[in-house]
Design a protein around this motif. Structure first.
Motif, PDB file in Angstrom:
ATOM      1  N   PHE A   1       1.090  -1.014   0.269  1.00 26.89           N
ATOM      2  CA  PHE A   1      -0.259  -0.194   0.122  1.00 26.89           C
ATOM      3  C   PHE A   1       0.956   0.947  -0.209  1.00 26.89           C
ATOM      4  CE2 PHE A   1      -2.241   3.200   2.003  1.00 26.89           C
ATOM      5  CZ  PHE A   1      -3.615   3.646   1.836  1.00 26.89           C
ATOM      6  N   GLU A   2       1.782   1.156   0.889  1.00 26.92           N
ATOM      7  CA  GLU A   2       2.745   2.102   1.035  1.00 26.92           C
ATOM      8  C   GLU A   2       3.625   2.335  -0.439  1.00 26.92           C
ATOM      9  OE1 GLU A   2       4.748   1.446   4.761  1.00 26.92           O
ATOM     10  OE2 GLU A   2       2.377   1.842   5.707  1.00 26.92           O
ATOM     11  N   HIS A   3       4.025   1.821  -1.620  1.00 24.32           N
ATOM     12  CA  HIS A   3       4.926   1.948  -2.084  1.00 24.32           C
ATOM     13  C   HIS A   3       4.407   1.637  -3.598  1.00 24.32           C
ATOM     14  CE1 HIS A   3       7.699   0.761   1.228  1.00 24.32           C
ATOM     15  NE2 HIS A   3       8.009   1.420   0.509  1.00 24.32           N
ATOM     16  N   ILE A   4       3.103   2.274  -4.079  1.00 24.85           N
ATOM     17  CA  ILE A   4       2.440   2.388  -5.070  1.00 24.85           C
ATOM     18  C   ILE A   4       2.916   3.864  -5.562  1.00 24.85           C
ATOM     19  CG2 ILE A   4      -0.614   2.077  -5.889  1.00 24.85           C
ATOM     20  CD1 ILE A   4      -1.460   1.324  -3.992  1.00 24.85           C
TER      21      ILE A   4
ATOM     22  N   TYR B   1       3.387  -1.434 -12.491  1.00 22.14           N
ATOM     23  CA  TYR B   1       2.461  -2.799 -12.711  1.00 22.14           C
ATOM     24  C   TYR B   1       1.171  -2.903 -11.566  1.00 22.14           C
ATOM     25  CZ  TYR B   1       4.941  -2.965 -17.079  1.00 22.14           C
ATOM     26  OH  TYR B   1       5.615  -3.032 -18.057  1.00 22.14           O
ATOM     27  N   LEU B   2      -0.046  -2.750 -11.669  1.00 19.73           N
ATOM     28  CA  LEU B   2      -0.606  -2.950 -10.375  1.00 19.73           C
ATOM     29  C   LEU B   2      -1.953  -4.131 -10.605  1.00 19.73           C
ATOM     30  CD1 LEU B   2      -1.527  -1.827  -7.844  1.00 19.73           C
ATOM     31  CD2 LEU B   2      -2.735  -0.284  -8.970  1.00 19.73           C
ATOM     32  N   VAL B   3      -1.680  -4.798  -9.414  1.00 19.73           N
ATOM     33  CA  VAL B   3      -3.102  -5.643 -10.077  1.00 19.73           C
ATOM     34  C   VAL B   3      -3.634  -6.036  -8.659  1.00 19.73           C
ATOM     35  CG1 VAL B   3      -3.646  -8.528  -9.809  1.00 19.73           C
ATOM     36  CG2 VAL B   3      -1.879  -7.482 -11.011  1.00 19.73           C
TER      37      VAL B   3
ATOM     38  N   PHE C   1      -1.069  -6.268  -5.464  1.00 22.99           N
ATOM     39  CA  PHE C   1       0.220  -6.395  -5.866  1.00 22.99           C
ATOM     40  C   PHE C   1       0.542  -5.035  -6.692  1.00 22.99           C
ATOM     41  CE2 PHE C   1      -1.485 -10.380  -5.039  1.00 22.99           C
ATOM     42  CZ  PHE C   1      -1.494 -10.852  -4.355  1.00 22.99           C
ATOM     43  N   ILE C   2       2.531  -5.026  -6.538  1.00 18.29           N
ATOM     44  CA  ILE C   2       3.370  -3.860  -7.282  1.00 18.29           C
ATOM     45  C   ILE C   2       3.881  -4.921  -7.538  1.00 18.29           C
ATOM     46  CG2 ILE C   2       2.510  -1.683  -7.199  1.00 18.29           C
ATOM     47  CD1 ILE C   2       4.287  -1.798  -4.610  1.00 18.29           C
TER      48      ILE C   2
END
Length: 306
Positions: free
Chosen positions: A214-217, A222-224, A253-254
């Protein structure tokens, strides 16, 4: 050892105290719930729900108290578990229900598996994926990925999974859980594109039990997001305020976290990866934004409507 199935358990559980071992695969995982209260003396008041399945169908499994810090992070979606000591209880009727990727799968909703520290002390083993045999008949994890072009035709509250390239991520914001309560939800807005539409996915991402993700988006990752719910404003202009919000069973997930995840085999995920290979990183970087205040859904243009 002699195994039982979820289907047999549902038929025979009432007359028994001891149960044969179960072999199941985790299909869904809820966020961790803290239920501590000042007057209750519980050392680690945590609880987490999982939906587990074998060849006969799917059932809820509940992880209690100090077993949560011990097992929660190891029990990922797709993990195969051997359960040797567990209790069976009638289901809690008010819990949230994830939408199964396989709509044909039978759901055993009357009972749930309970894993406790004692009475009986749960014995859990994780079976490595390379040791899982096809003859066990365990179902594969299935997803409901959608593209951005498909989103406009989906009804309110529809459940889906998405993958996209992050172009905007807002700062973390807080909203009160109850009007005068002390507890807050933490959330942030993000935009992600997948090349199928001029519009991005607008994502309202509440902090799940994955703070490290959450803190590293950030832009260009690529975000799932799985088990997202469609939110439509059905009153005003329905197409202008469509966005996706996380549910109790959402996983995020990133880049850096995708390896080995079951969704990497999904056709729409592979199509997205092919599309990203045709994009110029420098061009996309110019369009990305980070931080700032993001009012959404947008307030009306004039005060009379407001």
């Amino acid at each position: 050892s002699k195994l039982t199935s979820l289907g047999e358990l549902e038929m025979t559980w009432r007359g028994r105290v001891h149960f044969h071992p179960l072999l199941v695969r985790v299909l869904h995982k809820s966020r961790l719930r803290y239920y501590g209260k000042p007057e209750k003396k519980v050392d680690m008041p945590y609880q987490a729900y999982f939906e587990v399945a074998d060849g006969s169908g799917m059932m809820s499994m509940v992880l209690w108290n100090s077993l949560c810090p011990e097992w929660y992070h190891s029990m990922k979606v797709g993990t195969v578990l051997l359960l040797e000591q567990y209790a069976i209880k009638t289901s809690y009727p008010f819990k949230t229900q994830p939408t199964p990727g396989d709509s044909q799968m039978k759901r055993f909703a009357t009972i749930e598996i309970s894993l406790n520290v004692r009475d009986p002390p749960a014995k859990v083993s994780i079976i490595p994926e390379e040791m899982v045999k096809p003859q066990w008949g365990l179902p594969e994890v299935k997803y409901r990925f959608i593209t951005r072009s498909e989103l406009d035709h989906l009804p309110n509250n529809h459940s889906c999974d998405v993958i996209g390239l992050v172009t905007f991520v807002g700062r973390a914001e807080r909203a009160r859980k109850r009007e005068h309560g002390e507890d807050f939800w933490l959330y942030r807005w993000a935009h992600a594109i997948d090349g199928t539409s001029d519009q991005p996915f607008i994502l309202e991402l509440f902090a799940t039990s994955q703070p490290d993700v959450f803190e590293h988006i950030h832009p260009m990752t690529y975000l799932v997001c799985t088990q997202m719910r469609v939110v439509r404003d059905l009153t005003e202009n329905p197409s202008s305020t469509i966005y996706l919000t996380t549910s109790n069973e959402s996983q995020i997930f990133i880049t850096g976290w995708h390896k080995g995840q079951p969704y990497t085999k999904d056709a729409k995920v592979k199509n997205f990866i092919q599309w990203t290979k045709t994009q110029s990183e420098a061009d996309q970087m110019k369009k990305t934004v980070i931080g700032g205040y993001y009012p959404f859904p947008r307030p009306p243009n004039n005060f009379l409507k407001y």
